[in-house]
Design a protein around this motif. Structure first.
Motif, PDB file in Angstrom:
ATOM      1  N   ASN A   3     108.445  31.375 -16.236  1.00  0.00           N
ATOM      2  CA  ASN A   3     109.602  32.187 -16.592  1.00  0.00           C
ATOM      3  C   ASN A   3     110.828  31.640 -15.872  1.00  0.00           C
ATOM      4  N   THR A   4     111.768  31.114 -16.629  1.00  0.00           N
ATOM      5  CA  THR A   4     112.966  30.535 -16.023  1.00  0.00           C
ATOM      6  C   THR A   4     114.069  31.558 -15.811  1.00  0.00           C
ATOM      7  N   THR A   5     113.759  32.835 -16.004  1.00  0.00           N
ATOM      8  CA  THR A   5     114.763  33.877 -15.830  1.00  0.00           C
ATOM      9  C   THR A   5     115.278  33.888 -14.394  1.00  0.00           C
ATOM     10  N   LYS A   6     116.598  33.976 -14.262  1.00  0.00           N
ATOM     11  CA  LYS A   6     117.230  34.023 -12.951  1.00  0.00           C
ATOM     12  C   LYS A   6     118.041  35.307 -12.853  1.00  0.00           C
ATOM     13  N   ARG A   7     118.151  35.818 -11.640  1.00  0.00           N
ATOM     14  CA  ARG A   7     118.984  37.000 -11.427  1.00  0.00           C
ATOM     15  C   ARG A   7     119.845  36.774 -10.207  1.00  0.00           C
ATOM     16  N   THR A   8     121.090  37.207 -10.302  1.00  0.00           N
ATOM     17  CA  THR A   8     121.961  37.146  -9.133  1.00  0.00           C
ATOM     18  C   THR A   8     122.891  38.344  -9.152  1.00  0.00           C
ATOM     19  N   LYS A   9     123.261  38.790  -8.009  1.00  0.00           N
ATOM     20  CA  LYS A   9     124.185  39.913  -7.901  1.00  0.00           C
ATOM     21  C   LYS A   9     125.349  39.491  -7.021  1.00  0.00           C
ATOM     22  N   LEU A  10     126.552  39.662  -7.542  1.00  0.00           N
ATOM     23  CA  LEU A  10     127.745  39.282  -6.807  1.00  0.00           C
ATOM     24  C   LEU A  10     128.537  40.547  -6.495  1.00  0.00           C
ATOM     25  N   ALA A  11     128.365  41.084  -5.325  1.00  0.00           N
ATOM     26  CA  ALA A  11     129.111  42.266  -4.924  1.00  0.00           C
ATOM     27  C   ALA A  11     130.436  41.829  -4.312  1.00  0.00           C
ATOM     28  N   ALA A  12     131.483  42.595  -4.567  1.00  0.00           N
ATOM     29  CA  ALA A  12     132.813  42.236  -4.083  1.00  0.00           C
ATOM     30  C   ALA A  12     132.793  42.082  -2.568  1.00  0.00           C
ATOM     31  N   ASN A 175     125.667  28.570 -10.111  1.00  0.00           N
ATOM     32  CA  ASN A 175     124.921  27.354 -10.416  1.00  0.00           C
ATOM     33  C   ASN A 175     123.502  27.432  -9.876  1.00  0.00           C
ATOM     34  N   ASP A 176     123.380  27.907  -8.649  1.00  0.00           N
ATOM     35  CA  ASP A 176     122.070  27.959  -8.004  1.00  0.00           C
ATOM     36  C   ASP A 176     121.136  28.965  -8.658  1.00  0.00           C
ATOM     37  N   SER A 177     121.667  30.140  -8.984  1.00  0.00           N
ATOM     38  CA  SER A 177     120.776  31.235  -9.358  1.00  0.00           C
ATOM     39  C   SER A 177     120.807  31.615 -10.826  1.00  0.00           C
ATOM     40  N   VAL A 178     121.780  31.115 -11.580  1.00  0.00           N
ATOM     41  CA  VAL A 178     121.870  31.468 -12.992  1.00  0.00           C
ATOM     42  C   VAL A 178     121.709  30.247 -13.882  1.00  0.00           C
ATOM     43  N   GLN A 179     122.405  29.169 -13.550  1.00  0.00           N
ATOM     44  CA  GLN A 179     122.475  28.024 -14.452  1.00  0.00           C
ATOM     45  C   GLN A 179     121.481  26.920 -14.126  1.00  0.00           C
ATOM     46  N   ASP A 180     120.725  27.068 -13.075  1.00  0.00           N
ATOM     47  CA  ASP A 180     119.771  26.047 -12.647  1.00  0.00           C
ATOM     48  C   ASP A 180     118.481  26.132 -13.461  1.00  0.00           C
ATOM     49  N   ARG A 181     118.109  25.017 -14.086  1.00  0.00           N
ATOM     50  CA  ARG A 181     116.822  24.924 -14.791  1.00  0.00           C
ATOM     51  C   ARG A 181     116.031  23.786 -14.153  1.00  0.00           C
ATOM     52  N   ARG A 182     115.207  24.158 -13.188  1.00  0.00           N
ATOM     53  CA  ARG A 182     114.430  23.174 -12.424  1.00  0.00           C
ATOM     54  C   ARG A 182     115.329  22.063 -11.888  1.00  0.00           C
ATOM     55  N   GLY A 183     116.468  22.469 -11.339  1.00  0.00           N
ATOM     56  CA  GLY A 183     117.380  21.529 -10.714  1.00  0.00           C
ATOM     57  C   GLY A 183     118.468  21.019 -11.625  1.00  0.00           C
ATOM     58  N   MET A 184     118.315  21.172 -12.943  1.00  0.00           N
ATOM     59  CA  MET A 184     119.343  20.729 -13.887  1.00  0.00           C
ATOM     60  C   MET A 184     120.358  21.842 -14.087  1.00  0.00           C
ATOM     61  N   VAL A 185     121.629  21.471 -14.216  1.00  0.00           N
ATOM     62  CA  VAL A 185     122.708  22.447 -14.277  1.00  0.00           C
ATOM     63  C   VAL A 185     123.623  22.147 -15.455  1.00  0.00           C
ATOM     64  N   THR A 186     123.851  23.143 -16.271  1.00  0.00           N
ATOM     65  CA  THR A 186     124.827  23.029 -17.357  1.00  0.00           C
ATOM     66  C   THR A 186     125.208  24.439 -17.792  1.00  0.00           C
ATOM     67  N   GLY A 187     126.060  24.561 -18.817  1.00  0.00           N
ATOM     68  CA  GLY A 187     126.422  25.878 -19.318  1.00  0.00           C
ATOM     69  C   GLY A 187     125.202  26.628 -19.822  1.00  0.00           C
ATOM     70  N   THR A 188     125.213  27.964 -19.627  1.00  0.00           N
ATOM     71  CA  THR A 188     124.013  28.760 -19.867  1.00  0.00           C
ATOM     72  C   THR A 188     124.359  30.109 -20.484  1.00  0.00           C
ATOM     73  N   GLU A 189     123.544  30.551 -21.424  1.00  0.00           N
ATOM     74  CA  GLU A 189     123.665  31.922 -21.919  1.00  0.00           C
ATOM     75  C   GLU A 189     123.210  32.887 -20.827  1.00  0.00           C
ATOM     76  N   TYR A 190     123.871  34.016 -20.753  1.00  0.00           N
ATOM     77  CA  TYR A 190     123.510  34.995 -19.728  1.00  0.00           C
ATOM     78  C   TYR A 190     123.465  36.387 -20.332  1.00  0.00           C
ATOM     79  N   THR A 191     122.798  37.280 -19.634  1.00  0.00           N
ATOM     80  CA  THR A 191     122.870  38.714 -19.901  1.00  0.00           C
ATOM     81  C   THR A 191     123.321  39.380 -18.611  1.00  0.00           C
ATOM     82  N   PHE A 192     124.308  40.253 -18.712  1.00  0.00           N
ATOM     83  CA  PHE A 192     124.846  40.936 -17.535  1.00  0.00           C
ATOM     84  C   PHE A 192     124.481  42.416 -17.593  1.00  0.00           C
ATOM     85  N   THR A 193     123.952  42.929 -16.492  1.00  0.00           N
ATOM     86  CA  THR A 193     123.594  44.340 -16.388  1.00  0.00           C
ATOM     87  C   THR A 193     124.440  44.991 -15.313  1.00  0.00           C
TER      88      THR A 193
END
Length: 855
Positions: A3-12, A175-193
């Motif tokens: 499962n390549t799903t990533k989650r990150t939370k950016l609090a102000a 980049n680290d937690s959302v767009q990283d796919r086994r070390g590869m980085v590029t633009g990525t579709e996301y879902t925001f909750t």
């Protein structure tokens, strides 16, 4: 299943506190790598207002303190005669005007340091809810920002003081937690909750979930990210930052570098072949309609699935190996890779390369097999199943003669018929021919940490049966890999006592050595693929650029920059306009290969250097016999000239074989034809820009200006780059500007301020949203040749007022008609671009002392 799903939370505030780079008290950020003797001054950065937008759908609860203004009484500096489209206006406590109109919002601040920022435009879904640009009310938030109301919803546009460093920290986290796919980085579709209790969408207050997917050039985009991370590591290390920050930068740099290196090993061919990308069989895009290798794979491209230690007869060791894929020693394959049934593998026959090339398969730049490969495969194929005789696919008709190729996949539907997509194959209806390639080696365990445990076999190696890799690699990948190899070797692997970096260095050396040998093999000057010939785009041979150039130059039309033969027909080689870019690519790769392999492979290093030296040895060849690599520096200096020749020749063709003049030009109503005609008429090559090529041109110049020590040679390289920069300078992009400064360390007039403004104005969240270009401060000019129906602007808008894109897009292109009002606009599911477009130039600029954070 992985499962390549990533989650990150950016609090102000939390992100900045967690990631703040700290230095000893009073220490200023320095210039770790500023070239000796450089005369440019280091540009001092500062915090500037950055727009932060929150989105509230109509009807949700808003703060009760909002005092809406629906009049324009505050708008006193404009006469009433020009404010007919103004719906509301306010002047806040700082003296800043916010002007709501029927076409979006304007911010006017007469105290801005940069006159270009006095008037700022905000419209489209980034700033107006759902792209509803009719403002019905405004309210100051009392802190420099504004609330904006439309019929569809409300947005809160805050102006937060941010440094570029602050923004890079957000980009790094994503980049680290959302767009990283086994070390590869590029633009990525996301879902925001959104967080619980949030009535709107504020990207600081919630979690991102993503499922990164394969990209066409994973190695190129990841190389760019890795280069930026390497300079982040070296800058922080040189400045004496906290060890935890240095370690974090190093970890990101190593991970991304390993992800790119893996592409040079993932095929198992053992010959330096760089894959475009790869997937695990568990990923959705790797699935086939039937669940096996006989079914159709909807992810397009030229993909191979590994079958290692499998007894299926399709992969049996008796299956012939085409000569170019055979090893010269006695090592036997450990398995085979079978090509997947995709649109490309069935029908990507390619365009004709050389006007004089006839119907030979080598004259087509698609993925049909070479004749040598066909002959070898036929040694074991029974009568009635001979390739090219019984099994073949029609791909073209030349002078009334049908042209057939042997494609990597031929089905009953395409056999002897026109190449076409075929989704009907299965185990009960298998292809008549399906190319296989030998696998000679396992993927080294050095790369195991990039994979989930479920992908590691019982023998401790990555389970190659779970690997599907993409071939038909373009020069884009090679350009990125080469630049990264140089950067990692020189700037990342700087500590011989560090076991991890030492091992990484060894793989950088080996991958560079293998790829250099593959390119120079048999004097091919191309990347050889499983078809027995070059890939579609990885070519650096002289004939590809210059086929028949000598003959064209003897025709009268050549004086008008029109390339035709004695019959007046277009005679430009398919690769004619690629020559200047590809010449630089080859030179850079050879120079880097010589540098990187000098210690481990001194004899080969000398061979690569000798091949590089040829670029400065006389003129390039224009007829048979072609000398690959010879005189390529002169080819590199024809960038503008070849652009002009290509478009003038196109215009000549469109005008019925007439040379375009002011007396005879005529428009046809066809955008592409008219663009070529108009550009030729005005001798304007900038309308024929390939912005992807512009981006690719950065990589070889970067390598060459940092490695070439001979002043005369370096001056010639810089002269070639200066032609590219004639257009790039108006883009104000630090990616190009900072490289130009490194190429001209003596120049104190380079417009670093505009490049910095590019980063100042860049959004913090790089969500891909359409922009609105219906504004009065621009002029619309003719469509670019490659931009279809989208008109262009006469200057590049600030980065927060246009669409988010990689550096390979046209920054002057408009997005007309790309959105309409949508009260149910979904901000929680979109695409987010990688922050590499900022992090690479930012850290490179800091390392080389072009820019500096004061404290």
């Amino acid at each position: 299943m992985f499962n390549t799903t990533k989650r990150t939370k950016l609090a102000a505030g939390a992100l900045a506190a967690a990631m703040l780079f700290s230095l000893p008290v009073g220490q200023a950020f320095g210039a770790a790598g500023k070239p000796a003797g450089a005369q440019y001054q280091t540009y001092q950065l500062e915090a500037t207002p950055t727009k932060h937008v929150s989105y509230y759908k109509a009807g949700v609860t808003l703060p009760e303190t909002i005092a809406w203004v629906t009049t324009k009484d505050d708008l006193t500096f404009l006469p009433a005669a020009v404010t007919g489209d103004v719906t509301s206006a306010i002047k806040d406590a700082d003296g800043i005007y916010w002007i709501g109109t029927t076409n979006g919002l304007q911010r006017v601040n007469f105290k801005e340091k940069d006159a270009r920022d006095i008037v700022q435009y905000m419209a489209g879904p980034r700033y107006m809810y759902g792209g509803d640009d009719v403002v019905t009310g405004l309210a100051s938030d009392g802190q420099g920002g504004v609330w904006v109301r439309t019929a569809s919803g409300v947005t809160h546009i805050e102006l937060r003081m941010k440094t570029i460093l602050d923004k890079t920290q957000v980009y790094e986290k994503l980049n680290d937690s959302v767009q990283d796919r086994r070390g590869m980085v590029t633009g990525t579709e996301y879902t925001f909750t959104p967080d619980s209790g949030q009535t709107g969408i504020d990207f600081d207050m919630g979690s991102f979930t993503s499922n990164p997917k394969t990209d066409d050039n994973d190695g190129l985009w990841t190389s760019m990210y890795a280069i930026g991370e390497i300079f982040r590591y070296r800058t922080l290390k040189a400045e004496g930052a906290n060890q935890s920050e240095i370690d974090a930068a190093k970890a990101d740099a190593v991970r991304a570098t390993k992800a790119v290196l893996l592409l040079d090993y993932v095929s198992g061919r053992g010959n330096g072949f760089p894959a475009r990308s790869y997937m695990l069989t568990s990923e959705n895009a790797a699935q086939t309609t039937t669940g096996d290798d006989y079914g159709y794979q909807s992810q397009n491209g030229f993909w191979f699935h590994h079958r290692v230690s499998v007894t299926d007869a399709v992969y049996a060791a008796s299956n012939p190996i085409i000569p170019t894929m055979q090893r010269s020693d006695s090592v036997q394959p450990i398995g085979y890779s079978i090509v997947r049934v995709t649109k490309d593998s069935v029908k990507k026959s390619g365009d004709r390369l050389f006007p004089s090339g006839g119907t030979n398969v080598l004259n087509y730049n698609g993925i049909g097999l070479s004749q040598e490969a066909i002959d070898e495969l036929n040694t074991t194929r029974p009568v009635g199943q001979k390739l090219g005789i019984d099994i073949k696919t029609k791909v073209d008709t030349v002078d009334g003669v049908d042209v057939y190729q042997v494609m990597p996949v031929i089905t009953a539907k395409t056999n002897n018929n026109q190449a076409d997509e075929d989704k009907t194959t299965s185990a009960s209806n298998p292809p008549l021919f399906q190319l296989t390639v030998p696998v000679y080696e396992q993927i080294p365990t050095f790369f195991n940490d990039l994979f989930p445990s479920s992908a590691i076999g019982s023998n401790g190696f990555i389970d190659m049966n779970q690997i599907v890799y993409k071939a038909d690699t373009s020069s884009d990948e090679v350009a990125g890999h080469s630049a990264l190899f140089f950067t990692a070797y020189k700037y990342l692997c700087d500590d011989s006592s560090d076991a991890q970096l030492s091992e990484l260095k060894n793989y950088v050396v080996e991958a560079t050595h293998r790829m250099a040998n593959l390119i120079l093999k048999n004097d091919n000057y191309y990347i050889e693929d499983a078809t027995g010939k070059s890939t579609q785009w990885s070519r650096w041979l002289a004939k590809y650029f210059n086929d028949g150039t000598g003959d064209m130059q003897s025709q009268a039309q050549w004086s008008s920059k029109v390339g035709v033969d004695a019959n007046g027909d277009d005679a430009l080689s398919y690769g004619f306009e690629d020559g200047p870019l590809n010449a630089l690519q080859l030179m850079a790769f050879l120079k880097t290969a010589s540098t990187v392999t000098a210690e481990a492979y001194p004899l080969d290093s000398a061979r690569y250097q000798a091949a590089y030296d040829m670029a400065f040895d006389g003129e390039y060849s224009k007829a048979e016999p072609y000398a690959n690599g010879k005189g390529y520096i002169h080819l590199a200096q024809e960038y503008i000239e070849r652009r002009l020749i290509r478009q003038a020749t196109n215009a000549y063709n469109h005008m019925g074989n007439e040379i375009v003049t002011r007396n005879n030009y005529r428009y046809t109503g066809n955008q592409q034809k008219d663009s070529n005609i108009n550009s030729t008429l005005h001798n304007d090559w900038t309308q024929y820009i390939n912005y992807s090529d512009e981006e690719l041109g950065w990589f070889p110049v970067y390598q060459l200006v940092l490695q070439e020590q001979d002043s005369a040679r370096r001056a010639e390289i810089v002269a070639a780059f200066d032609q590219w920069y004639e257009n790039e300078v108006r883009e104000e992009n630090p990616f190009y500007t900072f490289l130009y400064q490194l190429a001209h360390p003596e120049d104190t007039t380079v417009d670093i301020a505009s490049a910095v403004r590019y980063m100042y104005r860049m959004p913090e969240y790089l969500v891909s949203l359409p922009a609105q270009y219906n504004r009065q401060d621009v002029l619309f000019i003719e469509n670019g040749d490659r931009d279809k129906l989208d008109k262009q602007l006469n200057y590049a808008l600030p980065t927060d007022e246009r669409r988010v894109m990689k550096n390979n897009g046209n920054p002057f292109r408009t997005d007309e008609g790309k959105y309409s009002v949508d009260p149910n606009f979904n901000y929680t599911y979109k695409t987010m671009e990688s922050g590499t477009i900022v992090t690479l130039p930012y850290w490179l600029g800091r390392y080389f002392g072009i820019i500096e954070e004061a404290k």
